[in-house]
Scaffold this motif. Structure first.
Motif, short mmCIF file in Angstrom:
data_model
loop_
_atom_site.label_atom_id
_atom_site.label_comp_id
_atom_site.label_asym_id
_atom_site.label_seq_id
_atom_site.Cartn_x
_atom_site.Cartn_y
_atom_site.Cartn_z
N VAL A 1 17.13 -1.72 -10.87
CA VAL A 1 16.02 -1.57 -10.19
C VAL A 1 16.43 -1.15 -8.74
CG1 VAL A 1 14.17 -3.08 -9.23
CG2 VAL A 1 15.00 -3.25 -11.49
N LEU A 2 15.77 -0.46 -8.14
CA LEU A 2 16.23 0.22 -6.61
C LEU A 2 14.73 -0.26 -5.86
CD1 LEU A 2 18.36 1.24 -5.07
CD2 LEU A 2 17.04 3.20 -4.81
N ILE A 3 14.91 -0.95 -4.83
CA ILE A 3 13.81 -1.29 -3.92
C ILE A 3 13.99 -0.76 -2.43
CG2 ILE A 3 12.53 -3.30 -2.72
CD1 ILE A 3 13.28 -5.10 -5.23
N ASN B 1 16.40 -10.75 -15.28
CA ASN B 1 17.42 -10.30 -16.30
C ASN B 1 17.37 -8.94 -15.88
OD1 ASN B 1 18.10 -12.88 -17.14
ND2 ASN B 1 16.30 -12.98 -18.60
N ASN B 2 17.18 -8.33 -14.76
CA ASN B 2 17.56 -6.99 -14.51
C ASN B 2 18.50 -6.94 -13.40
OD1 ASN B 2 15.72 -5.21 -16.24
ND2 ASN B 2 14.33 -6.88 -15.55
N ILE B 3 18.91 -5.74 -12.95
CA ILE B 3 20.02 -5.58 -11.86
C ILE B 3 19.72 -4.79 -10.85
CG2 ILE B 3 22.39 -4.42 -11.98
CD1 ILE B 3 22.13 -4.60 -15.00
N ASN B 4 20.10 -5.06 -9.82
CA ASN B 4 19.95 -4.35 -8.44
C ASN B 4 20.75 -2.96 -8.69
OD1 ASN B 4 19.71 -3.22 -5.99
ND2 ASN B 4 19.75 -5.12 -4.82
N ALA B 5 20.20 -1.94 -8.57
CA ALA B 5 20.98 -0.62 -8.64
C ALA B 5 21.85 -0.60 -7.63
CB ALA B 5 19.78 0.28 -8.60
N TYR B 6 21.30 -1.12 -6.28
CA TYR B 6 22.51 -1.06 -5.18
C TYR B 6 23.39 -2.27 -5.11
CZ TYR B 6 24.47 -0.73 -0.68
OH TYR B 6 25.23 -0.75 0.48
N GLN B 7 24.76 -1.85 -5.22
CA GLN B 7 25.92 -3.07 -5.37
C GLN B 7 26.89 -2.98 -3.98
OE1 GLN B 7 25.97 -5.79 -7.63
NE2 GLN B 7 23.81 -5.15 -8.25
N SER B 8 27.01 -3.97 -3.43
CA SER B 8 27.88 -4.04 -2.31
C SER B 8 28.01 -5.33 -1.84
CB SER B 8 27.16 -3.09 -1.21
OG SER B 8 28.22 -3.15 0.04
#
Length: 276
Positions: free
Chosen positions: A149-151, A180-187
């Motif tokens: 998911v990208l916000i 139970n989903n994932i942030n598309a942006y990771q840093s």
């Protein structure tokens, strides 16, 4: 027993005579939700919810709070967030009782609500607000899982500009994880992240959510934004999983975050329906 009664009467007397200044929209909203609105004597130009907030005396805006106005109003307590450290220190130097709150994470927001409930003897109201947040969070489970998911925060009318997205150290991250989903942006960086369209394509989100309160009820422009984003070669585009949330509360870390969670739930349900 008699001492306890006197103590409770004393606390009620102090609360009845509170003169509160709120210096952030989020804290202002929470204070009103705790039924403290009649004790708020001033706030900022950006404190516009609930409607009554608009008619309260203003002491400035972001980065422009007038200390002179604050001094003249002689508040008994000032409530603020932690983002303006210089202002908060100036208020303390002037010997004002100042409570400063973090609202970065979902836990921060709930702790702020709970603490304000304790300070102003509004524990039941605070508990109710936090229970509503928890109930909304619970409702996110078992809809769709493991989606990226990208916000996107305040999207612009061109994809050639910087694209500001929700990072991994804000309440949006907590909400995505609760579903139970994932942030598309990771840093690992805590600063406000921005990406370009090439990076966005590399992230390849399954769901894109555009936070655009400036487009509230402007369905024609919203459709133009969605059409623009659907041209990107991402899973979200291919599956028509691009959505807009046009409500102001989506970007304000107050008790109204539950409404954003409910909107997010509706999006997840729509994604699931497309797969059935």
């Amino acid at each position: 027993m008699k001492k306890l009664l006197y103590f409770l009467l004393f606390i009620n007397f102090l609360n009845a005579n509170e003169r509160i200044i709120t210096l952030s929209p989020a804290i202002n909203e929470i204070a009103f939700a705790l039924n403290l609105g009649d004790k708020i004597i001033a706030n900022t130009e950006f404190c516009d919810f609930p409607v009554e907030s608009k008619n309260i005396q203003k002491v400035g805006g972001y980065g422009s709070v007038s200390l002179e106005k604050v001094v003249n109003l002689n508040p008994t307590i000032i409530l603020n967030q932690d983002y303006d450290k210089k202002l908060n220190q100036s208020l303390k130097d002037l010997n004002f009782k100042t409570l400063v709150y973090k609202t970065n994470s979902l836990e921060d927001i709930k702790c702020t609500i709970e603490d304000l409930g304790d300070v102003f003897n509004k524990n039941e109201e605070a508990k109710k607000l936090n229970n509503e947040i928890e109930h909304s969070l619970e409702s996110l489970k078992n809809i769709v899982e493991n989606k990226k998911v990208l916000i996107v925060i305040s999207p612009q009318n061109s994809l050639s500009n910087q694209i500001f997205v929700a990072g991994n150290f804000v309440y949006f991250e907590d909400i995505i994880k609760a579903s139970n989903n994932i942030n598309a942006y990771q840093s690992s960086l805590k600063s406000q992240p921005s990406i370009n369209s090439e990076k966005l394509i590399t992230l390849n989100p399954d769901i894109i959510i555009l936070l655009a309160p400036f487009l509230e009820n402007d369905k024609i422009t919203q459709e133009k934004y969605i059409n623009m984003w659907e041209k990107l070669p991402t899973n979200a585009s291919k599956q028509k999983n691009i959505y807009i949330i046009d409500k102001l509360y989506s970007g304000i870390p107050s008790h109204r975050i539950r409404y954003f969670i409910d909107d997010f739930k509706g999006i997840l349900e729509d994604v699931r329906a497309k797969k059935l």
